[in-house]
Design a protein around this motif. Structure first.
Motif, PDB file in Angstrom:
ATOM      1  N   UNK A  59      64.559  14.776  79.856  1.00 49.06           N
ATOM      2  CA  UNK A  59      65.260  15.182  78.635  1.00 49.06           C
ATOM      3  C   UNK A  59      65.327  14.050  77.623  1.00 49.06           C
ATOM      4  N   UNK A  60      64.371  13.133  77.710  1.00 48.82           N
ATOM      5  CA  UNK A  60      64.246  12.050  76.736  1.00 48.82           C
ATOM      6  C   UNK A  60      63.609  12.608  75.464  1.00 48.82           C
ATOM      7  N   UNK A  61      63.764  11.913  74.332  1.00 52.57           N
ATOM      8  CA  UNK A  61      63.241  12.429  73.060  1.00 52.57           C
ATOM      9  C   UNK A  61      61.770  12.811  73.104  1.00 52.57           C
ATOM     10  N   UNK A  62      60.939  11.979  73.710  1.00 57.20           N
ATOM     11  CA  UNK A  62      59.502  12.255  73.739  1.00 57.20           C
ATOM     12  C   UNK A  62      59.211  13.620  74.365  1.00 57.20           C
ATOM     13  N   UNK A  63      59.891  13.934  75.471  1.00 53.56           N
ATOM     14  CA  UNK A  63      59.631  15.183  76.180  1.00 53.56           C
ATOM     15  C   UNK A  63      60.279  16.374  75.491  1.00 53.56           C
ATOM     16  N   UNK A  64      61.398  16.159  74.818  1.00 50.85           N
ATOM     17  CA  UNK A  64      62.010  17.253  74.062  1.00 50.85           C
ATOM     18  C   UNK A  64      61.126  17.661  72.885  1.00 50.85           C
ATOM     19  N   UNK A  65      60.512  16.676  72.219  1.00 51.38           N
ATOM     20  CA  UNK A  65      59.561  17.001  71.156  1.00 51.38           C
ATOM     21  C   UNK A  65      58.340  17.708  71.726  1.00 51.38           C
ATOM     22  N   UNK A  66      57.904  17.288  72.905  1.00 51.83           N
ATOM     23  CA  UNK A  66      56.772  17.939  73.550  1.00 51.83           C
ATOM     24  C   UNK A  66      57.109  19.392  73.890  1.00 51.83           C
ATOM     25  N   UNK A  67      58.349  19.623  74.328  1.00 55.11           N
ATOM     26  CA  UNK A  67      58.801  20.989  74.616  1.00 55.11           C
ATOM     27  C   UNK A  67      58.774  21.834  73.343  1.00 55.11           C
ATOM     28  N   UNK A  68      59.215  21.264  72.228  1.00 57.74           N
ATOM     29  CA  UNK A  68      59.183  21.981  70.949  1.00 57.74           C
ATOM     30  C   UNK A  68      57.748  22.268  70.527  1.00 57.74           C
ATOM     31  N   UNK A 126      56.920   5.487  67.196  1.00 60.93           N
ATOM     32  CA  UNK A 126      57.198   4.303  66.379  1.00 60.93           C
ATOM     33  C   UNK A 126      58.505   3.641  66.793  1.00 60.93           C
ATOM     34  N   UNK A 127      59.555   4.437  66.959  1.00 60.56           N
ATOM     35  CA  UNK A 127      60.853   3.879  67.351  1.00 60.56           C
ATOM     36  C   UNK A 127      60.778   3.304  68.754  1.00 60.56           C
ATOM     37  N   UNK A 128      60.107   4.022  69.678  1.00 55.52           N
ATOM     38  CA  UNK A 128      60.029   3.574  71.065  1.00 55.52           C
ATOM     39  C   UNK A 128      59.323   2.229  71.204  1.00 55.52           C
ATOM     40  N   UNK A 129      58.321   1.983  70.361  1.00 54.87           N
ATOM     41  CA  UNK A 129      57.530   0.753  70.480  1.00 54.87           C
ATOM     42  C   UNK A 129      58.050  -0.348  69.559  1.00 54.87           C
ATOM     43  N   UNK A 130      58.457   0.016  68.362  1.00 53.53           N
ATOM     44  CA  UNK A 130      58.874  -0.988  67.381  1.00 53.53           C
ATOM     45  C   UNK A 130      60.365  -1.321  67.447  1.00 53.53           C
ATOM     46  N   UNK A 133      65.085  -1.135  71.854  1.00 55.35           N
ATOM     47  CA  UNK A 133      66.470  -1.314  72.273  1.00 55.35           C
ATOM     48  C   UNK A 133      67.396  -0.270  71.646  1.00 55.35           C
ATOM     49  N   UNK A 134      67.026   0.281  70.522  1.00 56.49           N
ATOM     50  CA  UNK A 134      67.857   1.275  69.844  1.00 56.49           C
ATOM     51  C   UNK A 134      67.253   2.684  69.913  1.00 56.49           C
ATOM     52  N   UNK A 135      66.284   2.851  70.811  1.00 58.90           N
ATOM     53  CA  UNK A 135      65.538   4.110  70.898  1.00 58.90           C
ATOM     54  C   UNK A 135      66.455   5.308  71.130  1.00 58.90           C
ATOM     55  N   UNK A 136      67.281   5.252  72.173  1.00 57.11           N
ATOM     56  CA  UNK A 136      68.141   6.386  72.502  1.00 57.11           C
ATOM     57  C   UNK A 136      69.295   6.546  71.511  1.00 57.11           C
ATOM     58  N   UNK A 137      69.618   5.483  70.782  1.00 58.55           N
ATOM     59  CA  UNK A 137      70.680   5.585  69.769  1.00 58.55           C
ATOM     60  C   UNK A 137      70.151   6.282  68.519  1.00 58.55           C
ATOM     61  N   UNK A 138      68.952   5.876  68.095  1.00 60.19           N
ATOM     62  CA  UNK A 138      68.360   6.463  66.889  1.00 60.19           C
ATOM     63  C   UNK A 138      67.965   7.918  67.128  1.00 60.19           C
ATOM     64  N   UNK A 139      67.344   8.178  68.275  1.00 62.15           N
ATOM     65  CA  UNK A 139      66.870   9.532  68.573  1.00 62.15           C
ATOM     66  C   UNK A 139      67.731  10.164  69.666  1.00 62.15           C
TER      67      UNK A 139
END
Length: 318
Positions: A59-68, A126-130, A133-139
């Motif tokens: 249920x991480x952002x990457x997989x939720x977008x993939x589900x969409x 972009x957020x995950x790589x750049x 540390x704030x990946x789960x906060x931003x997304x």
């Protein structure tokens, strides 16, 4: 043509889709691989959605977008392929004018939404790589939900005028369209009036939706590559690039057929044979839904391992 086919306001009561012009003799055979691709798309995307929905770890952002993305693929193929198969196998090409407009609206709005989803997935990488540390906060889930709603609102807003632009045109009893599904310019070319407004607005929508999205995706990948090649170790670079590889493959699968179909329909009417254009237009609503789950299933270790585990559990239970 009988008077029942024309309504009082000069709009045709029904339209007739002929399939792929010049290949009528092969319709029954062409439909077989189309049907197989549709079944693969249904099974692959449904499996992807099921795996992601059932596993909290996904249920991480990457997989939720993939589900969409899988949901939009299911919607796109299911909006077009059943009628396509009915035309090719059963010669059931008749469709009401209102039904044709509804199908046109769904196809273009879903395609615009899928472009938005791919842009959101590029932002996710972009957020995950750049900014890891704030990946789960931003997304977080709230932001992801808002991104989805904005994508739906944008696609509906820019596609809705197509309906009014088509309804204002006189059709002079023209009701036969050489296609397997209804799309904006195919309907507009049936009109016996100037369709410059339709052409200009269609081009504007394409540039504002897919054109702008592809530019923003390219910019985001420029930042991603810049960040990746500044990583200290080769392993870290390889891992970062591998997480983007699947998404980049999906982008190519989506945009290349779409741009080719769009450009040939507007600027290559006399250079590209009609049957080739219609055949490719069919592929561009079938190929992305088929390949997207295969690309992610094959390249994403987490999805692959959980899908295999799910298949083993079902085998044991039976």
């Amino acid at each position: 043509m009988s008077a029942s086919n024309i309504s009082d306001d000069s709009l045709p009561a029904t339209l007739f889709l002929t399939g792929i012009p010049g290949l009528e003799w092969a319709h029954i055979w062409i439909a077989i691989p189309f049907c197989a691709m549709y079944l693969v798309a249904l099974a692959g995307n449904a499996a992807l959605i099921l795996v992601i929905a059932m596993d909290n770890a996904l249920h991480a952002p990457m997989y939720l977008f993939l589900c969409l993305l899988s949901l939009t693929d299911l919607a796109l193929s299911s909006t077009t392929v059943p009628k396509m198969l009915a035309i090719l196998w059963l010669h059931a090409g008749e469709i009401s004018f209102g039904g044709c407009l509804a199908q046109m609206f769904c196809i273009h709005s879903i395609y615009a939404l899928e472009s938005s989803v791919l842009l959101a997935m590029a932002f996710d990488r972009y957020v995950a790589i750049c900014n890891p540390l704030r990946y789960t906060i931003i997304l977080n889930h709230t932001v992801i939900g808002r991104i989805g709603l904005v994508g739906i609102f944008r696609s509906v807003t820019i596609v809705s005028p197509f309906i009014f632009l088509l309804r204002r045109l006189p059709y002079c009893q023209h009701h036969v369209m050489a296609h397997t599904y209804c799309e904006h310019m195919g309907i507009a070319r049936l009109a016996c009036a100037n369709i410059t407004v339709n052409i200009v607005y269609g081009l504007t929508v394409a540039l504002l939706a897919m054109g702008l999205d592809s530019i923003l995706i390219t910019i985001s990948y420029g930042f991603i590559l810049h960040a990746v090649f500044r990583l200290p170790s080769r392993d870290a670079q390889h891992k970062a690039l591998s997480t983007c590889g699947s998404h980049f493959g999906v982008i190519l699968v989506f945009y290349i057929p779409a741009f080719f179909s769009f450009l040939t329909h507007r600027f290559g009417q006399h250079q590209v044979p009609k049957h080739i254009h219609i055949f490719l237009a069919n592929l561009y609503v079938l190929v992305p839904p088929v390949l997207n789950p295969i690309i992610y299933g094959a390249r994403t270790k987490e999805i692959r391992s959980r899908l295999l585990r799910l298949l083993r559990l079902r085998k044991i239970s039976t």
